[in-house]
Design an enzyme around this catalytic site. Structure first.
Site, PDB file in Angstrom:
ATOM      1  N   ASN A  84     -47.261  33.272   6.758  1.00 56.42           N
ATOM      2  CA  ASN A  84     -46.535  32.790   7.932  1.00 56.42           C
ATOM      3  C   ASN A  84     -47.058  31.464   8.471  1.00 56.42           C
ATOM      4  O   ASN A  84     -46.296  30.690   9.042  1.00 56.42           O
ATOM      5  CB  ASN A  84     -46.610  33.845   9.048  1.00 56.42           C
ATOM      6  N   SER A 144     -37.869  28.498   6.536  1.00 57.79           N
ATOM      7  CA  SER A 144     -37.098  27.944   7.649  1.00 57.79           C
ATOM      8  C   SER A 144     -35.711  27.583   7.149  1.00 57.79           C
ATOM      9  O   SER A 144     -35.494  27.344   5.952  1.00 57.79           O
ATOM     10  CB  SER A 144     -37.786  26.688   8.186  1.00 57.79           C
ATOM     11  N   TYR A 184     -41.574  18.273   6.755  1.00 55.11           N
ATOM     12  CA  TYR A 184     -41.377  19.697   7.053  1.00 55.11           C
ATOM     13  C   TYR A 184     -40.245  20.267   6.210  1.00 55.11           C
ATOM     14  O   TYR A 184     -40.388  21.340   5.596  1.00 55.11           O
ATOM     15  CB  TYR A 184     -41.081  19.876   8.546  1.00 55.11           C
ATOM     16  N   SER A 198     -41.400  20.651   2.687  1.00 56.80           N
ATOM     17  CA  SER A 198     -42.339  21.762   2.489  1.00 56.80           C
ATOM     18  C   SER A 198     -41.612  23.100   2.445  1.00 56.80           C
ATOM     19  O   SER A 198     -41.970  23.985   1.659  1.00 56.80           O
ATOM     20  CB  SER A 198     -43.400  21.764   3.588  1.00 56.80           C
ATOM     21  N   LYS A 199     -40.590  23.256   3.274  1.00 55.62           N
ATOM     22  CA  LYS A 199     -39.869  24.527   3.304  1.00 55.62           C
ATOM     23  C   LYS A 199     -38.941  24.672   2.097  1.00 55.62           C
ATOM     24  O   LYS A 199     -38.736  25.788   1.601  1.00 55.62           O
ATOM     25  CB  LYS A 199     -39.097  24.665   4.619  1.00 55.62           C
TER      26      LYS A 199
END
Length: 260
Positions: free
Chosen positions: A91, A142, A155, A158-159
């Site tokens: 997480n 996400s 971001y 990365s997701k």
């Protein structure tokens, strides 16, 4: 009823938000817990939210998940205290605001080290024990893994990488009894945006915008994500692997909007 009784679960980023809510729920469902985070006091607050009867089966590991020694300590403490690992919830994650013109490479490195490299490292360390237990991995991704948003380039990258990691590892491990899934939340009421530097007024506007760009007309709650993580981790999801579960109130169904 979902039950995690006698399961040993590692939850990273358990000091706030989705990690904290998942830890409290897992404890209620009977799991023994190994909780990691960078803030010792915040981890204590998570533990204090759990029923007193369950706290004896909770340990914390304080450290930066992007550091290999922290990952090694998480696995060591899990085996030293409980002797096995059944569930891994990856997480922990960070968010940094920047587009291609403003992104600094040191920020990119920090984000990738936390959001994807640490996931790979900890998963590899846990894998022999997860294989032994025919366990389960749940990655917290996400909506940004599949939809594009301005000014959060690293971001989103990365997701997207985490989503592919989830599906590839699920395929690698399916025949050996380990399931791998991910949850992909939309806007969830937590502190991640504040930690990324939004003022209270900016955060208020961010939540107002969420009412418009989520089909259900509201942002989500931590428990709504935690419930799905618990289901995917449990034996009730015994024939589910490689799934990316959108927990976004229909945000992925909506057309493009101005997110600036």
């Amino acid at each position: 009823m979902i039950s995690l009784r006698d399961k040993v679960s590692i939850i990273t980023g358990a000091s706030s938000g989705i990690g904290q809510g998942t830890a409290v729920l897992f404890a209620r469902l009977g799991s023994k817990l190994v909780l990691s985070g960078r803030n010792s006091q915040a981890l204590d607050e998570t533990i204090n939210q759990c029923d007193p009867e369950t706290r004896k089966n909770i340990i914390k590991v304080v450290g930066d998940i992007s550091k290999p020694d922290t990952c090694k300590m998480i696995v060591y403490e899990s085996l030293e205290k409980f002797g096995k690992i059944d569930i891994l919830v990856n997480n922990a994650g960070i968010l940094k605001t920047a587009g291609i013109e403003t992104m600094q490479m040191n920020d990119y490195d920090e984000l990738m080290d936390t959001n994807i490299k640490a996931v790979i490292n900890l998963t590899q360390l846990c894998l022999p024990h997860l294989l032994e237990q025919k366990g389960s991995i749940v990655n917290v991704s996400s909506i940004a893994g599949s939809k594009t948003f301005p000014n959060i380039l690293a971001y989103c990258m990365s997701k997207a990488a985490l989503d592919q990691f989830t599906k590839c590892v699920a395929l690698d491990l399916a025949s050996r009894g380990v399931r791998v899934n991910a949850v992909n939340p939309g806007v969830i009421l937590s502190n991640i945006q504040r930690r990324n530097g939004l003022t209270e007024e900016q955060y208020r506007q961010y939540l107002e915008d969420a009412k418009l760009n989520h089909a259900m007309g509201r942002p989500g709650h931590v428990i709504e994500v935690a419930n799905t993580i618990a289901f995917l981790a449990s034996d009730l999801a015994s024939f589910i692997t490689g799934e990316l579960v959108q927990i976004d109130g229909g945000r992925h169904l909506m057309g493009p909007i101005d997110n600036n």
